[in-house]
Design a protein around this motif. Sequence first.
Motif, short mmCIF file in Angstrom:
data_model
loop_
_atom_site.label_atom_id
_atom_site.label_comp_id
_atom_site.label_asym_id
_atom_site.label_seq_id
_atom_site.Cartn_x
_atom_site.Cartn_y
_atom_site.Cartn_z
N MET A 197 0.84 -1.20 0.00
CA MET A 197 0.00 0.00 0.00
C MET A 197 0.87 1.25 0.00
O MET A 197 1.73 1.42 0.85
N TYR A 198 0.70 2.11 -0.98
CA TYR A 198 1.41 3.37 -0.98
C TYR A 198 0.84 4.28 0.10
O TYR A 198 -0.36 4.38 0.28
N GLN A 199 1.73 4.96 0.80
CA GLN A 199 1.31 5.80 1.91
C GLN A 199 1.46 7.28 1.56
O GLN A 199 2.41 7.68 0.90
N GLN A 200 0.48 8.06 2.02
CA GLN A 200 0.55 9.51 1.94
C GLN A 200 0.96 10.00 3.33
O GLN A 200 0.21 9.83 4.29
N VAL A 201 2.12 10.59 3.43
CA VAL A 201 2.69 10.94 4.74
C VAL A 201 2.72 12.45 4.89
O VAL A 201 3.20 13.16 4.01
N ILE A 202 2.19 12.95 6.02
CA ILE A 202 2.25 14.39 6.30
C ILE A 202 2.96 14.61 7.62
O ILE A 202 2.63 13.98 8.63
N VAL A 203 3.97 15.48 7.61
CA VAL A 203 4.72 15.82 8.81
C VAL A 203 4.36 17.25 9.18
O VAL A 203 4.64 18.18 8.42
N GLU A 204 3.75 17.43 10.35
CA GLU A 204 3.22 18.75 10.73
C GLU A 204 3.94 19.37 11.91
O GLU A 204 3.71 20.55 12.22
N ASN A 205 4.81 18.63 12.59
CA ASN A 205 5.56 19.16 13.72
C ASN A 205 7.02 19.33 13.33
O ASN A 205 7.48 18.76 12.33
N GLY A 206 7.75 20.10 14.13
CA GLY A 206 9.17 20.21 13.91
C GLY A 206 9.81 18.83 13.94
O GLY A 206 9.52 18.03 14.83
N ALA A 207 10.64 18.53 12.96
CA ALA A 207 11.20 17.19 12.87
C ALA A 207 12.51 17.22 12.11
O ALA A 207 12.78 18.14 11.32
N SER A 208 13.30 16.20 12.34
CA SER A 208 14.52 15.98 11.58
C SER A 208 14.32 14.67 10.81
O SER A 208 14.03 13.63 11.40
N ILE A 209 14.44 14.74 9.48
CA ILE A 209 14.16 13.58 8.64
C ILE A 209 15.45 13.09 7.99
O ILE A 209 16.15 13.85 7.32
N SER A 210 15.76 11.83 8.22
CA SER A 210 16.93 11.21 7.62
C SER A 210 16.52 9.84 7.09
O SER A 210 15.33 9.50 7.05
N SER A 211 17.49 9.05 6.67
CA SER A 211 17.18 7.71 6.18
C SER A 211 18.23 6.73 6.67
O SER A 211 19.38 7.08 6.91
N LYS A 212 17.80 5.48 6.81
CA LYS A 212 18.70 4.41 7.22
C LYS A 212 18.10 3.08 6.77
O LYS A 212 16.92 2.82 7.00
N ASN A 213 18.91 2.27 6.11
CA ASN A 213 18.47 0.95 5.65
C ASN A 213 17.20 1.05 4.80
O ASN A 213 16.26 0.28 4.98
N ASN A 214 17.19 2.03 3.89
CA ASN A 214 16.06 2.24 2.98
C ASN A 214 14.77 2.57 3.72
O ASN A 214 13.67 2.31 3.20
N GLN A 215 14.91 3.12 4.90
CA GLN A 215 13.75 3.58 5.66
C GLN A 215 13.82 5.07 5.88
O GLN A 215 14.90 5.65 6.06
N LEU A 216 12.67 5.71 5.86
CA LEU A 216 12.56 7.11 6.24
C LEU A 216 12.51 7.17 7.76
O LEU A 216 11.69 6.49 8.39
N VAL A 217 13.40 7.95 8.35
CA VAL A 217 13.46 8.06 9.81
C VAL A 217 13.09 9.48 10.20
O VAL A 217 13.79 10.43 9.85
N ILE A 218 11.95 9.62 10.88
CA ILE A 218 11.43 10.93 11.26
C ILE A 218 11.59 11.10 12.76
O ILE A 218 10.95 10.41 13.56
N HIS A 219 12.47 12.03 13.15
CA HIS A 219 12.74 12.28 14.56
C HIS A 219 11.90 13.46 15.04
O HIS A 219 12.08 14.60 14.61
N THR A 220 10.96 13.20 15.91
CA THR A 220 10.21 14.25 16.63
C THR A 220 10.47 13.99 18.11
O THR A 220 11.60 13.76 18.50
N ASN A 221 9.45 14.05 18.94
CA ASN A 221 9.63 13.60 20.32
C ASN A 221 9.84 12.09 20.36
O ASN A 221 10.44 11.55 21.29
#
Length: 296
Positions: A1-25
Motif C-alpha cells: 500500500m502506498y502511503q501519503q505521509v504528512i509531517v506537521e511538527n518540527g522534525a529531523s528527517i533522515s534515512s537508514k536501511n532504505n527507511q525514512l526516519v522521522i525524529h520528533t519527540n
Amino acid sequence: MYQQVIVENGASISSKNNQLVIHTNDVHRLAIEDVSTLVLDNPCITVTVPVLNQLLNNGSAVIICSEKHMPNGLFVPYAGYARRLKTLKKQMTQTKPRLKQLWKQIVQKKIKNQGRSLELCGKENKVKKFGDKVTSGDGGHMEGIAAAIYFKELYGEDFVRESFGLINGILNYGYSILRSAIARYLAIYGFEPALGIFHHSELNAFNLADDLIEPFRPLVDIYAFSYMDSEEEFLTKEMRRDLVELLNCDILLDKETYSVDYAIERVVQSLSRCYDGKANELLLPDLLPLHVHSYE
C-alpha cells in the motif's frame, strides 16, 4: 500500500536501511518504497539531500507547505523515465483536433462528476444537461457555464470562488494535493508537465496536470461541503490530513474500484496510449462516495 505521509511538527528527517526516519519527540520509521507522497508542513522541519534523492529515485512526490500551511513547492522525479525524449516528441506532435477531442472527454467527465457530487450532497443535479452540449475543444465553454451553476448550487448563491474563507481554503489545499499526485505520475511516465492538452500558460509548469485534474476535483468539493456549517475559519490539522488522505479514497475507473492515487496512475497510462495512437478514449474516473479504499 502506498502511503501519503504528512509531517506537521518540527522534525529531523533522515534515512537508514532504505527507511525514512522521522525524529520528533519519538522516532518514526517507514519504508521509503511505500511512500507515495510526503507533505512537509512545518518551517522547523529539516531534511537531508540524500533523503530527497532516495524519495525521488523511488518515484515519490515531496510537497513543501508555506507558513500558511498551503502547498508551496513540489519535488517530482525528473530523470527516472528512460525514454523521456520519446515521450516529449509525442507530446509535441499531437494534432490540434486530437487534443480538442481529449479535452472534450475531460470536460464531459468533469461535468458528469460535478453532477454526481451534487447528488451525493443532497442537491439537485443542475449541470447534467451541459455534458451533452460539450463540443470538440469545448468551443461553447460548457465547462465554465456548468462550474458557475455548480458552485452556487453546492455552496450557496453567495459563494465566490477564490475568495477568503474556509471552503475556498479546503478547495485550494485539496486541489493542490491532487495536482501534485498527478504531476508525480506524469514525471514517472516521462511527460513534460508544462505541455498541456488545453491549458497552455507559459507561466505554468504543470499545464498537463491542470488538464487531468479536472474530473478529480469533485472529490475535494464533496469534502468541503461537509464543512458548510462549520464554525472554523481556517484549515485545521485534521482537515489537512483528511485532504491528503483523499488520495487513498475509492474512485471508479473502467468499472473497477481503485484508490484515487492508483486511478491517477491509470489515467496517465491511458494518456500515453492515446498519444501513441493505441487508444482514442482517455480513461477517466467516475465519482463515488468518499470512503477510504480497502486493500485486499
